[in-house]
Scaffold this motif. Sequence first.
Motif, PDB file in Angstrom:
ATOM      1  N   GLU A 141      48.106  27.557  47.183  1.00 11.70           N
ATOM      2  CA  GLU A 141      49.020  28.676  46.969  1.00 11.70           C
ATOM      3  C   GLU A 141      50.469  28.211  46.972  1.00 11.70           C
ATOM      4  O   GLU A 141      51.285  28.702  46.206  1.00 11.70           O
ATOM      5  CB  GLU A 141      48.781  29.743  48.052  1.00 11.70           C
ATOM      6  N   TRP A 184      45.617  37.698  44.039  1.00  9.49           N
ATOM      7  CA  TRP A 184      45.664  36.379  44.670  1.00  9.49           C
ATOM      8  C   TRP A 184      45.987  36.574  46.143  1.00  9.49           C
ATOM      9  O   TRP A 184      47.003  37.175  46.482  1.00  9.49           O
ATOM     10  CB  TRP A 184      46.736  35.512  44.022  1.00  9.49           C
ATOM     11  N   VAL A 201      50.502  31.107  37.114  1.00  9.98           N
ATOM     12  CA  VAL A 201      49.631  32.231  37.478  1.00  9.98           C
ATOM     13  C   VAL A 201      49.439  33.160  36.288  1.00  9.98           C
ATOM     14  O   VAL A 201      48.322  33.582  35.992  1.00  9.98           O
ATOM     15  CB  VAL A 201      50.199  32.996  38.693  1.00  9.98           C
ATOM     16  N   GLU A 243      45.874  33.983  34.650  1.00 14.42           N
ATOM     17  CA  GLU A 243      45.414  35.372  34.643  1.00 14.42           C
ATOM     18  C   GLU A 243      45.107  35.844  33.231  1.00 14.42           C
ATOM     19  O   GLU A 243      44.114  36.528  33.007  1.00 14.42           O
ATOM     20  CB  GLU A 243      46.450  36.296  35.278  1.00 14.42           C
ATOM     21  N   ILE A 252      42.869  31.988  47.954  1.00 16.53           N
ATOM     22  CA  ILE A 252      43.350  30.658  47.608  1.00 16.53           C
ATOM     23  C   ILE A 252      43.837  29.965  48.877  1.00 16.53           C
ATOM     24  O   ILE A 252      44.669  30.518  49.597  1.00 16.53           O
ATOM     25  CB  ILE A 252      44.526  30.744  46.605  1.00 16.53           C
TER      26      ILE A 252
END
Length: 114
Positions: free
Chosen positions: A13, A47, A21, A25, A8
């Motif tokens: 990020e 990540w 996240v 996910e 990323i």
Amino acid sequence: MPSLILHIDEIIENTLKNSVVKAIEKNMIKIIEEELEAEKNNCQIIWVRSKILSSNYKIFGELKFREKTTRNIKRRKDCLKQISEILQKKFNVFVRLRAFSIKEETITALDFEN
């Protein structure tokens, strides 16, 4: 054993929050479970903060998995397409994803827990 490593861009990020996240996910794992017939506990998403300077693609992902007859080209493409749609919708960037099969006899996998 499907393992998705997402590189990323650091600009993206820096905007990530744990709750975002986790939701992303959860959706990506569900896709991997369905398309690649994977077990939830075997899916891994990593990540990696990256500095992507010269590419228009700000997310680059590699999906590695053990070879299985049901994990054919159509299912792999469908899996990558759905994951890409999630990432594009959330981050509004170009996404490049690749999938690689690993023959089972060439891999050793161990989990270590306390």
